[in-house]
Motif scaffolding. Structure first.
Motif, PDB file in Angstrom:
ATOM      1  N   ARG A   9       7.951 -20.771  -5.720  1.00  0.00           N
ATOM      2  CA  ARG A   9       8.151 -19.922  -4.544  1.00  0.00           C
ATOM      3  C   ARG A   9       8.183 -18.449  -4.905  1.00  0.00           C
ATOM      4  O   ARG A   9       8.366 -18.082  -6.059  1.00  0.00           O
ATOM      5  N   SER A  10       8.026 -17.635  -3.868  1.00  0.00           N
ATOM      6  CA  SER A  10       8.046 -16.181  -4.009  1.00  0.00           C
ATOM      7  C   SER A  10       8.984 -15.580  -2.978  1.00  0.00           C
ATOM      8  O   SER A  10       9.159 -16.129  -1.896  1.00  0.00           O
ATOM      9  N   VAL A  11       9.540 -14.428  -3.337  1.00  0.00           N
ATOM     10  CA  VAL A  11      10.272 -13.595  -2.384  1.00  0.00           C
ATOM     11  C   VAL A  11       9.354 -12.428  -2.068  1.00  0.00           C
ATOM     12  O   VAL A  11       8.853 -11.764  -2.987  1.00  0.00           O
ATOM     13  N   VAL A  12       9.104 -12.196  -0.782  1.00  0.00           N
ATOM     14  CA  VAL A  12       8.222 -11.109  -0.361  1.00  0.00           C
ATOM     15  C   VAL A  12       8.991 -10.202   0.591  1.00  0.00           C
ATOM     16  O   VAL A  12       9.634 -10.680   1.529  1.00  0.00           O
ATOM     17  N   VAL A  13       8.931  -8.908   0.317  1.00  0.00           N
ATOM     18  CA  VAL A  13       9.469  -7.914   1.244  1.00  0.00           C
ATOM     19  C   VAL A  13       8.315  -6.966   1.537  1.00  0.00           C
ATOM     20  O   VAL A  13       7.703  -6.421   0.616  1.00  0.00           O
ATOM     21  N   GLU A  14       8.010  -6.808   2.808  1.00  0.00           N
ATOM     22  CA  GLU A  14       6.895  -5.950   3.197  1.00  0.00           C
ATOM     23  C   GLU A  14       7.336  -5.107   4.377  1.00  0.00           C
ATOM     24  O   GLU A  14       7.948  -5.616   5.315  1.00  0.00           O
ATOM     25  N   ARG A  15       7.043  -3.809   4.270  1.00  0.00           N
ATOM     26  CA  ARG A  15       7.429  -2.939   5.383  1.00  0.00           C
ATOM     27  C   ARG A  15       6.572  -1.683   5.407  1.00  0.00           C
ATOM     28  O   ARG A  15       5.978  -1.299   4.410  1.00  0.00           O
ATOM     29  N   GLU A  16       6.569  -1.083   6.563  1.00  0.00           N
ATOM     30  CA  GLU A  16       5.902   0.206   6.755  1.00  0.00           C
ATOM     31  C   GLU A  16       6.910   1.290   6.412  1.00  0.00           C
ATOM     32  O   GLU A  16       8.059   1.260   6.869  1.00  0.00           O
ATOM     33  N   VAL A  17       6.507   2.232   5.568  1.00  0.00           N
ATOM     34  CA  VAL A  17       7.384   3.314   5.140  1.00  0.00           C
ATOM     35  C   VAL A  17       6.722   4.629   5.538  1.00  0.00           C
ATOM     36  O   VAL A  17       5.521   4.812   5.315  1.00  0.00           O
ATOM     37  N   ALA A  18       7.492   5.545   6.097  1.00  0.00           N
ATOM     38  CA  ALA A  18       6.928   6.788   6.629  1.00  0.00           C
ATOM     39  C   ALA A  18       6.760   7.874   5.566  1.00  0.00           C
ATOM     40  O   ALA A  18       7.028   9.044   5.815  1.00  0.00           O
ATOM     41  N   PHE A  19       6.324   7.467   4.380  1.00  0.00           N
ATOM     42  CA  PHE A  19       6.100   8.412   3.288  1.00  0.00           C
ATOM     43  C   PHE A  19       4.770   8.097   2.621  1.00  0.00           C
ATOM     44  O   PHE A  19       4.319   6.955   2.645  1.00  0.00           O
ATOM     45  N   PRO A  20       4.146   9.097   1.997  1.00  0.00           N
ATOM     46  CA  PRO A  20       2.863   8.861   1.334  1.00  0.00           C
ATOM     47  C   PRO A  20       3.046   8.018   0.065  1.00  0.00           C
ATOM     48  O   PRO A  20       4.134   8.007  -0.528  1.00  0.00           O
ATOM     49  N   PRO A  21       1.995   7.319  -0.357  1.00  0.00           N
ATOM     50  CA  PRO A  21       2.089   6.487  -1.565  1.00  0.00           C
ATOM     51  C   PRO A  21       2.593   7.254  -2.788  1.00  0.00           C
ATOM     52  O   PRO A  21       3.347   6.701  -3.593  1.00  0.00           O
ATOM     53  N   GLU A  22       2.221   8.515  -2.918  1.00  0.00           N
ATOM     54  CA  GLU A  22       2.621   9.296  -4.096  1.00  0.00           C
ATOM     55  C   GLU A  22       4.149   9.415  -4.205  1.00  0.00           C
ATOM     56  O   GLU A  22       4.707   9.354  -5.296  1.00  0.00           O
ATOM     57  N   LYS A  23       4.820   9.594  -3.082  1.00  0.00           N
ATOM     58  CA  LYS A  23       6.287   9.722  -3.102  1.00  0.00           C
ATOM     59  C   LYS A  23       6.930   8.386  -3.463  1.00  0.00           C
ATOM     60  O   LYS A  23       7.877   8.327  -4.251  1.00  0.00           O
ATOM     61  N   ILE A  24       6.410   7.309  -2.913  1.00  0.00           N
ATOM     62  CA  ILE A  24       6.941   5.980  -3.215  1.00  0.00           C
ATOM     63  C   ILE A  24       6.682   5.643  -4.684  1.00  0.00           C
ATOM     64  O   ILE A  24       7.554   5.112  -5.376  1.00  0.00           O
ATOM     65  N   TRP A  25       5.491   5.988  -5.169  1.00  0.00           N
ATOM     66  CA  TRP A  25       5.131   5.723  -6.562  1.00  0.00           C
ATOM     67  C   TRP A  25       6.136   6.384  -7.520  1.00  0.00           C
ATOM     68  O   TRP A  25       6.560   5.763  -8.492  1.00  0.00           O
ATOM     69  N   ARG A  26       6.508   7.608  -7.225  1.00  0.00           N
ATOM     70  CA  ARG A  26       7.503   8.289  -8.075  1.00  0.00           C
ATOM     71  C   ARG A  26       8.806   7.488  -8.115  1.00  0.00           C
ATOM     72  O   ARG A  26       9.397   7.308  -9.175  1.00  0.00           O
ATOM     73  N   ALA A  27       9.253   7.013  -6.955  1.00  0.00           N
ATOM     74  CA  ALA A  27      10.504   6.249  -6.898  1.00  0.00           C
ATOM     75  C   ALA A  27      10.395   4.923  -7.658  1.00  0.00           C
ATOM     76  O   ALA A  27      11.390   4.427  -8.191  1.00  0.00           O
ATOM     77  N   LEU A  28       9.177   4.388  -7.739  1.00  0.00           N
ATOM     78  CA  LEU A  28       8.968   3.120  -8.439  1.00  0.00           C
ATOM     79  C   LEU A  28       8.770   3.291  -9.937  1.00  0.00           C
ATOM     80  O   LEU A  28       8.871   2.306 -10.681  1.00  0.00           O
ATOM     81  N   THR A  29       8.460   4.504 -10.391  1.00  0.00           N
ATOM     82  CA  THR A  29       8.056   4.676 -11.792  1.00  0.00           C
ATOM     83  C   THR A  29       8.855   5.716 -12.588  1.00  0.00           C
ATOM     84  O   THR A  29       8.662   5.805 -13.794  1.00  0.00           O
ATOM     85  N   GLN A  30       9.686   6.493 -11.960  1.00  0.00           N
ATOM     86  CA  GLN A  30      10.469   7.482 -12.710  1.00  0.00           C
ATOM     87  C   GLN A  30      11.862   6.902 -12.984  1.00  0.00           C
ATOM     88  O   GLN A  30      12.596   6.574 -12.043  1.00  0.00           O
TER      89      GLN A  30
END
Length: 136
Positions: A9-30
């Motif tokens: 099985r998998s756990v999936v969380v999917e949502r629309e976020v009101a920010f550009p991918p670049e901002k989210i990428w920073r939060a995921l990688t810094q």
């Protein structure tokens, strides 16, 4: 007839976020931002980099599998007998980004880990939302 007792099985969380991918990428990688919403870490966005996520309850051993800046990030997530993979997918939309996280690899005998991950990711996403909402 399907025997669901053997299904991974998998756990999936999917949502629309009101920010550009670049901002989210920073939060995921810094690392300092990851620590704010997930756990202490020694992450580097480099394929095959081994890193550890640490919390008061213990730690998670991880290895980066894929890095496609502002699009895809995946890494292993190994802790307490659970060997899983977390995949983040960022898809630009007209109003921000569709953010999808899938943690796959939960065996049928890992019901406690599966339920814990469902709960945990909701909490982590709430923390991530707070990090993203701050001005750059």
């Amino acid at each position: 007839m399907n025997d669901t007792s053997t299904e991974i099985r998998s756990v999936v969380v999917e949502r629309e976020v009101a920010f550009p991918p670049e901002k989210i990428w920073r939060a995921l990688t810094q690392p300092h931002l990851i620590e704010e919403w997930l756990m202490k870490n020694d992450f580097k966005p480099s394929v095959d980099h081994r890193f550890k996520l640490s919390a008061e309850w213990g730690s998670v051993d991880c290895r980066v599998l894929e890095v496609e800046p502002n699009k895809t990030l995946s890494y292993t997530w190994d802790a307490y007998g659970l060997e899983s993979v977390v995949v983040w997918t960022l898809t630009p939309t007209g109003t921000g980004t569709r953010l999808r996280m899938e943690q796959s690899g939960f065996r049928p005998d890992q019901q406690q880990a599966y339920v814990g991950a469902q709960y945990g990711w909701q909490k982590f996403f709430a923390n991530l939302d707070q990090v993203l909402a701050r001005p750059d």
